[in-house]
Design a protein around this motif. Structure first.
Motif, short mmCIF file in Angstrom:
data_model
loop_
_atom_site.label_atom_id
_atom_site.label_comp_id
_atom_site.label_asym_id
_atom_site.label_seq_id
_atom_site.Cartn_x
_atom_site.Cartn_y
_atom_site.Cartn_z
N ILE A 22 -1.55 5.27 0.40
CA ILE A 22 -0.71 5.01 -0.44
C ILE A 22 0.70 5.53 0.02
CG2 ILE A 22 -0.73 7.10 -1.99
CD1 ILE A 22 -0.91 5.05 -4.70
N THR A 23 1.97 4.89 -0.41
CA THR A 23 3.26 5.69 0.02
C THR A 23 3.43 6.44 -1.03
OG1 THR A 23 4.44 4.07 -1.75
CG2 THR A 23 4.03 3.19 0.94
N SER A 24 4.36 7.57 -0.47
CA SER A 24 5.06 8.67 -1.31
C SER A 24 6.47 8.80 -0.51
CB SER A 24 4.32 9.64 -1.27
OG SER A 24 3.19 9.77 -1.85
N ILE A 41 -0.94 9.27 3.54
CA ILE A 41 0.24 9.21 2.51
C ILE A 41 1.34 8.18 3.79
CG2 ILE A 41 2.31 10.22 1.62
CD1 ILE A 41 0.48 11.99 0.35
N LEU A 42 1.62 7.14 3.39
CA LEU A 42 2.78 6.58 3.98
C LEU A 42 4.06 6.73 3.60
CD1 LEU A 42 3.70 4.73 6.42
CD2 LEU A 42 3.36 2.68 4.76
N VAL A 43 4.80 7.60 4.24
CA VAL A 43 6.34 7.58 3.99
C VAL A 43 7.16 6.49 4.26
CG1 VAL A 43 8.38 9.24 3.75
CG2 VAL A 43 6.14 10.05 4.11
N GLY A 44 7.05 5.21 3.70
CA GLY A 44 7.41 3.72 3.89
C GLY A 44 8.92 3.75 3.72
N ASP A 45 9.47 2.88 4.74
CA ASP A 45 10.94 2.79 4.65
C ASP A 45 10.98 2.15 3.34
OD1 ASP A 45 9.88 0.23 5.46
OD2 ASP A 45 11.34 -0.03 7.17
N SER A 46 10.07 1.52 2.58
CA SER A 46 10.10 1.03 1.21
C SER A 46 10.84 1.92 0.50
CB SER A 46 8.96 0.69 0.82
OG SER A 46 7.87 1.65 0.93
N VAL A 47 11.02 3.18 0.84
CA VAL A 47 11.95 4.32 -0.02
C VAL A 47 13.21 3.67 -0.34
CG1 VAL A 47 12.92 5.06 2.15
CG2 VAL A 47 12.79 6.53 0.31
N ALA A 83 4.98 8.74 8.97
CA ALA A 83 6.42 8.43 8.69
C ALA A 83 6.59 7.09 9.41
CB ALA A 83 7.15 9.44 9.50
N ASP A 84 7.36 6.39 8.62
CA ASP A 84 7.63 5.08 9.22
C ASP A 84 9.08 4.73 9.91
OD1 ASP A 84 6.93 2.36 9.10
OD2 ASP A 84 7.77 1.82 6.92
N LEU A 85 8.96 4.37 10.91
CA LEU A 85 10.22 4.25 12.01
C LEU A 85 11.05 3.36 11.16
CD1 LEU A 85 9.06 4.64 15.46
CD2 LEU A 85 9.62 6.46 13.99
N VAL A 113 3.20 8.21 13.32
CA VAL A 113 4.29 7.27 13.02
C VAL A 113 3.83 5.74 12.90
CG1 VAL A 113 5.95 8.92 14.13
CG2 VAL A 113 4.94 6.81 15.40
N LYS A 114 4.58 5.04 12.08
CA LYS A 114 4.19 3.85 11.89
C LYS A 114 5.53 2.92 12.67
CE LYS A 114 4.19 1.22 8.02
NZ LYS A 114 5.03 0.11 8.37
N ILE A 115 4.93 1.93 13.43
CA ILE A 115 5.90 0.94 13.76
C ILE A 115 5.74 -0.30 13.46
CG2 ILE A 115 7.02 0.38 16.06
CD1 ILE A 115 6.17 3.00 17.29
N GLY A 137 0.22 0.89 13.79
CA GLY A 137 0.86 -0.37 14.02
C GLY A 137 1.13 -1.31 12.75
N HIS A 138 1.87 -2.29 12.61
CA HIS A 138 2.10 -3.15 11.47
C HIS A 138 2.42 -4.54 11.95
CE1 HIS A 138 4.50 -3.14 7.26
NE2 HIS A 138 4.10 -4.27 7.80
N ILE A 139 1.50 -5.29 11.66
CA ILE A 139 1.60 -6.47 11.92
C ILE A 139 1.39 -7.47 10.71
CG2 ILE A 139 0.85 -6.35 14.41
CD1 ILE A 139 -1.79 -7.59 13.60
N LEU A 182 -2.01 -4.42 8.02
CA LEU A 182 -1.79 -6.09 8.11
C LEU A 182 -1.21 -6.42 6.89
CD1 LEU A 182 -5.43 -7.04 9.03
CD2 LEU A 182 -3.56 -6.27 10.60
N GLU A 183 0.04 -6.78 6.95
CA GLU A 183 0.63 -7.12 5.45
C GLU A 183 0.80 -8.57 5.31
OE1 GLU A 183 4.48 -4.90 4.92
OE2 GLU A 183 4.95 -6.09 3.36
N ALA A 184 0.53 -9.22 4.16
CA ALA A 184 0.66 -10.49 3.78
C ALA A 184 -0.11 -11.51 4.94
CB ALA A 184 2.20 -10.95 3.64
N GLY A 204 -5.08 -3.09 5.05
CA GLY A 204 -4.55 -4.45 4.38
C GLY A 204 -3.45 -3.89 3.29
N ILE A 205 -2.43 -4.89 3.12
CA ILE A 205 -1.67 -4.80 2.03
C ILE A 205 -1.37 -6.46 1.74
CG2 ILE A 205 0.52 -4.22 3.31
CD1 ILE A 205 1.70 -3.14 0.52
N GLY A 206 -1.93 -6.89 0.61
CA GLY A 206 -1.69 -8.36 0.28
C GLY A 206 -2.35 -9.10 1.34
O1 KIV Z 1 7.49 0.58 3.92
C1 KIV Z 1 6.33 0.55 3.44
O2 KIV Z 1 5.90 0.97 2.26
C2 KIV Z 1 5.18 -0.35 4.19
C3 KIV Z 1 4.13 -0.74 3.30
C4 KIV Z 1 4.56 -1.92 2.72
C5 KIV Z 1 2.97 -0.91 4.40
O3 KIV Z 1 5.53 -0.35 5.26
#
Ligand code: KIV
Length: 263
Positions: A22-24, A41-47, A83-85, A113-115, A137-139, A182-184, A204-206
């Motif tokens: 889950i993101t935080s 925990i993903l610190v997503g750039d969705s912040v 951590a999301d780049l 890290v996630k790229i 990774g993120h595709i 794997l998004e969408a 997966g997400i979506g």
């Molecule tokens: O930034 C984010 O929250 C994400 C997720 C949607 C995977 O990359």
């Protein structure tokens, strides 16, 4: 408490167990996620769009990501923090990118890290992993490419597109990524990608039920998002619960009921 490691995530994939991510974005969300027992925990750039009020993830900077990841790491006791780049950092020259990832490990307490990117990123992923930094990774849909794409869409609709996703995933796995978001991605394609991975865990997400794990945005889960994607599931009516609580406080203050004088 023992922290979850990359080895634990790989073992879960190996044994067929499902991985919950889950993101935080700060200590409050991290405490909630950690207490609930999430694996990662993903610190997503969705912040950017969830808590900072931007319309997309594009304005999110390296300093913002370091700041939010450090807050999450301070509160977290058990989950593996990723951590999301942020936008455009993936296109930094390889040596600079490795040093940036090292900063995330050193300064923010992230364990990985996630790229965003597929086989185009494989060489750089390999260099980052060689430096001792675990990579996710993120595709599929890569939100940092949204302006180039002209909007959000799903991936893996045709056999050819599914094949490209499999190539991307395998290249990242070969480069040493321990997990791949794997998004969408259309469910059938996500299943085929997940089955093609021998070691790395698909998240997966979506993208349907057949990935090795799932990730959701915490504000969507808690019912705090202004707008949530259709695939997200709301597990609480957070906005109305918290607004009601604040409304009760406001009216008690106005009616002179709070604070109460203790006799
Ligand atoms: O930034 C984010 O929250 C994400 C997720 C949607 C995977 O990359």
């Amino acid at each position: 408490m023992k922290k979850i490691t990359v080895k634990d995530i790989l073992a879960k994939k190996d044994s067929g167990g499902k991985i919950a991510m889950i993101t935080s974005y700060d200590a409050i969300y991290a405490r909630l996620a950690d207490a609930a027992g999430v694996d990662m925990i993903l610190v997503g750039d969705s912040v950017g769009n969830t808590v900072l009020g931007f319309e997309s993830t594009i304005p999110v900077t390296i300093d913002m990501m370091l700041h939010h990841t450090a807050a999450v790491s301070r509160a977290n006791t058990q989950a593996l923090v990723v951590a999301d780049l942020p936008f455009a950092t993936a296109s930094l020259p390889q040596a600079e990118l490795v040093q940036l990832c090292a900063r995330f490990m050193r300064e923010s307490g992230a364990q990985a890290v996630k790229i965003e990117g597929g086989k185009n990123m494989a060489e750089k992923v390999s260099a980052i992993v060689d430096a001792g930094i675990p990579v996710v990774g993120h595709i599929g849909l890569q939100p940092q490419q949204v302006f180039k794409l002209g909007g959000y869409r799903s991936f893996g609709k045709t056999d050819a597109e599914a094949e490209l996703l499999i190539e991307d995933a395998k290249a990242l796995e070969e480069a040493g990524a321990f997990s791949i978001v794997l998004e969408a991605v259309r469910p059938n394609a996500a299943k085929a990608v997940s089955q093609s991975l021998k070691r790395a865990a698909s998240i997966g997400i979506g993208s349907g039920p057949d990935c090795d794990g799932q990730v959701l945005v915490i504000t969507d889960v808690l019912g705090l998002s202004a707008e949530a994607p259709k695939f997200a599931k709301k597990y609480a009516e957070g906005s109305s619960i918290f607004t009601e609580a604040i409304r009760a406080y406001v009216s008690e203050v106005r009616e002179g009921k709070f604070p109460q004088v203790k006799s």
